[in-house]
Design a protein around this motif. Structure first.
Motif, mmCIF file in Angstrom:
data_model
loop_
_atom_site.group_PDB
_atom_site.id
_atom_site.type_symbol
_atom_site.label_atom_id
_atom_site.label_comp_id
_atom_site.label_asym_id
_atom_site.label_seq_id
_atom_site.Cartn_x
_atom_site.Cartn_y
_atom_site.Cartn_z
ATOM 1 N N LEU A 139 62.075 29.577 109.865
ATOM 2 C CA LEU A 139 61.374 28.647 109.139
ATOM 3 C C LEU A 139 60.820 27.697 110.098
ATOM 4 N N PRO A 140 59.737 26.951 109.437
ATOM 5 C CA PRO A 140 58.979 25.884 110.281
ATOM 6 C C PRO A 140 60.297 24.924 110.872
ATOM 7 N N ASP A 141 61.086 24.643 110.225
ATOM 8 C CA ASP A 141 62.129 23.435 110.692
ATOM 9 C C ASP A 141 63.012 24.140 111.877
ATOM 10 N N GLY A 142 62.899 25.423 112.127
ATOM 11 C CA GLY A 142 63.761 26.159 112.905
ATOM 12 C C GLY A 142 65.040 26.849 112.331
ATOM 13 N N LYS A 143 65.145 26.608 111.107
ATOM 14 C CA LYS A 143 66.185 27.166 110.443
ATOM 15 C C LYS A 143 65.953 28.582 110.142
ATOM 16 N N LYS A 144 67.106 29.268 109.947
ATOM 17 C CA LYS A 144 66.868 30.745 109.578
ATOM 18 C C LYS A 144 66.779 30.868 107.915
ATOM 19 N N LEU A 145 66.036 32.160 107.861
ATOM 20 C CA LEU A 145 65.987 32.591 106.310
ATOM 21 C C LEU A 145 66.336 34.021 106.199
ATOM 22 N N ARG A 146 67.378 34.435 105.465
ATOM 23 C CA ARG A 146 67.682 35.975 105.059
ATOM 24 C C ARG A 146 66.976 36.295 104.012
ATOM 25 N N LEU A 147 66.309 37.599 104.260
ATOM 26 C CA LEU A 147 65.364 37.885 103.257
ATOM 27 C C LEU A 147 66.035 39.514 103.133
ATOM 28 N N ARG A 148 65.765 40.115 101.953
ATOM 29 C CA ARG A 148 66.008 41.436 101.625
ATOM 30 C C ARG A 148 64.423 41.931 101.489
ATOM 31 N N ILE A 149 64.264 43.383 102.233
ATOM 32 C CA ILE A 149 63.221 43.880 102.001
ATOM 33 C C ILE A 149 63.348 45.115 101.259
ATOM 34 N N ARG A 150 62.587 44.980 100.284
ATOM 35 C CA ARG A 150 62.820 46.164 99.036
ATOM 36 C C ARG A 150 62.275 47.288 99.366
ATOM 37 N N LYS A 151 62.855 48.521 98.865
ATOM 38 C CA LYS A 151 62.110 50.051 98.642
ATOM 39 C C LYS A 151 60.955 50.031 98.347
ATOM 40 N N GLU A 152 60.564 49.258 97.373
ATOM 41 C CA GLU A 152 59.196 49.454 96.479
ATOM 42 C C GLU A 152 58.174 48.995 97.617
ATOM 43 N N ASP A 153 58.371 47.810 98.426
ATOM 44 C CA ASP A 153 57.665 47.239 99.352
ATOM 45 C C ASP A 153 57.184 48.235 100.594
ATOM 46 N N VAL A 154 58.637 48.954 101.126
ATOM 47 C CA VAL A 154 58.311 49.755 102.133
ATOM 48 C C VAL A 154 57.611 51.223 101.565
ATOM 49 N N ASP A 155 57.586 51.519 100.390
ATOM 50 C CA ASP A 155 56.998 52.541 99.802
ATOM 51 C C ASP A 155 55.551 52.316 99.972
ATOM 52 N N HIS A 156 55.038 51.291 99.856
ATOM 53 C CA HIS A 156 53.686 50.692 99.969
ATOM 54 C C HIS A 156 53.225 50.827 101.292
ATOM 55 N N VAL A 157 54.064 50.534 102.250
ATOM 56 C CA VAL A 157 53.746 50.663 103.782
ATOM 57 C C VAL A 157 53.538 52.032 104.078
ATOM 58 N N GLU A 158 54.571 52.959 103.627
ATOM 59 C CA GLU A 158 54.354 54.232 103.988
ATOM 60 C C GLU A 158 53.033 54.899 103.424
ATOM 61 N N LYS A 159 52.725 54.546 102.025
ATOM 62 C CA LYS A 159 51.336 54.921 101.569
ATOM 63 C C LYS A 159 50.449 54.276 102.409
ATOM 64 N N LEU A 160 50.470 53.217 102.994
ATOM 65 C CA LEU A 160 49.286 52.838 103.752
ATOM 66 C C LEU A 160 49.081 53.489 105.193
ATOM 67 N N LYS A 161 50.255 54.085 105.650
ATOM 68 C CA LYS A 161 50.222 54.873 107.029
ATOM 69 C C LYS A 161 49.318 56.116 106.938
ATOM 70 N N MET A 162 49.314 56.696 105.602
ATOM 71 C CA MET A 162 48.471 57.844 105.407
ATOM 72 C C MET A 162 47.110 57.598 105.001
ATOM 73 N N ILE A 163 46.618 56.528 105.060
ATOM 74 C CA ILE A 163 45.083 56.228 104.698
ATOM 75 C C ILE A 163 44.535 56.192 106.107
ATOM 76 N N ASP A 164 43.343 57.199 106.196
ATOM 77 C CA ASP A 164 42.498 57.364 107.326
ATOM 78 C C ASP A 164 41.680 55.985 107.369
ATOM 79 N N GLY A 165 41.965 55.572 108.931
ATOM 80 C CA GLY A 165 41.327 54.312 109.307
ATOM 81 C C GLY A 165 42.260 53.290 109.197
ATOM 82 N N ILE A 166 43.285 53.241 108.927
ATOM 83 C CA ILE A 166 44.519 52.288 108.985
ATOM 84 C C ILE A 166 45.288 52.488 110.026
ATOM 85 N N LEU A 167 45.617 51.482 110.836
ATOM 86 C CA LEU A 167 46.578 51.470 111.848
ATOM 87 C C LEU A 167 47.987 50.545 111.605
#
Length: 190
Positions: A139-167
């Motif tokens: 965080l901006p004040d130097g504290k730490k923030l614990r976050l959960r990364i959801r499967k649904e968000d990762v699924d969108h990244v995987e879909k993005l990887k398959m799009i021609d022209g996106i690295l």
């Protein structure tokens, strides 16, 4: 052909690794023949303000614009007409990743990414949420923030990887390698 690579760099509302990304942006500008213009989404500017980085970003690069709407500033048109050789969106929120992966163009950076793909302009994206599980971010004040990364968000990244022209990259340092590859490719075209 102009040897300087013109990069449109989009910053979304993700604070995760924003400082590391800024350092990489400065390294790219220092180490390569590039011009970097920054385009912040509305939320991106809020995050830069929260981290007290707006002035640093404005003073370190060749321009700074903030989203008014999906077509203003007219980044998509500038990309399609060849003003920019590459679009980088880093860091990219899960919202931005989902929209691009689904072809939704209702924000400046999503619209510009989709228009870049139509014009064969490479799009480098660094998602903030790319691996399911838990992450710890600063965080901006130097504290730490614990976050959960959801499967649904990762699924969108995987879909993005398959799009021609996106690295898709997962670390800020990878962006510099991709920029170097694009530069090398341009030199080989000459």
């Amino acid at each position: 052909m102009d040897k300087k690579l013109r990069i449109a760099w989009g910053i979304t509302g993700a604070g995760d690794r924003i400082k590391e990304t800024f350092d990489v942006m400065k390294n790219i500008k220092r180490n390569h023949p590039v011009e970097i213009k920054v385009f912040a989404s509305k939320a991106g500017e809020q995050v830069l303000k929260w981290y007290k980085m707006v002035d640093d970003v404005k003073n370190s690069f060749d321009g700074y614009r903030v989203e008014v709407n999906a077509n203003s500033p007219f980044l998509a048109g500038s990309i399609q007409t060849g003003k920019y050789s590459c679009l980088v969106i880093a860091p990219a929120t899960a919202n931005t990743i989902a929209k691009i992966s689904m072809g939704i163009a209702d924000t400046l950076l999503c619209n510009s990414a989709l228009m870049a793909l139509k014009a064969y302009v490479p799009v480098i994206v660094m998602p903030s949420d790319y691996e399911e599980g838990e992450v710890i971010t600063d965080l901006p004040d130097g504290k730490k923030l614990r976050l959960r990364i959801r499967k649904e968000d990762v699924d969108h990244v995987e879909k993005l990887k398959m799009i021609d022209g996106i690295l898709v990259v997962t670390e800020p340092e990878e962006i510099e390698r991709k920029i170097a590859e694009i530069l090398k490719s341009r030199l080989n075209e000459e």
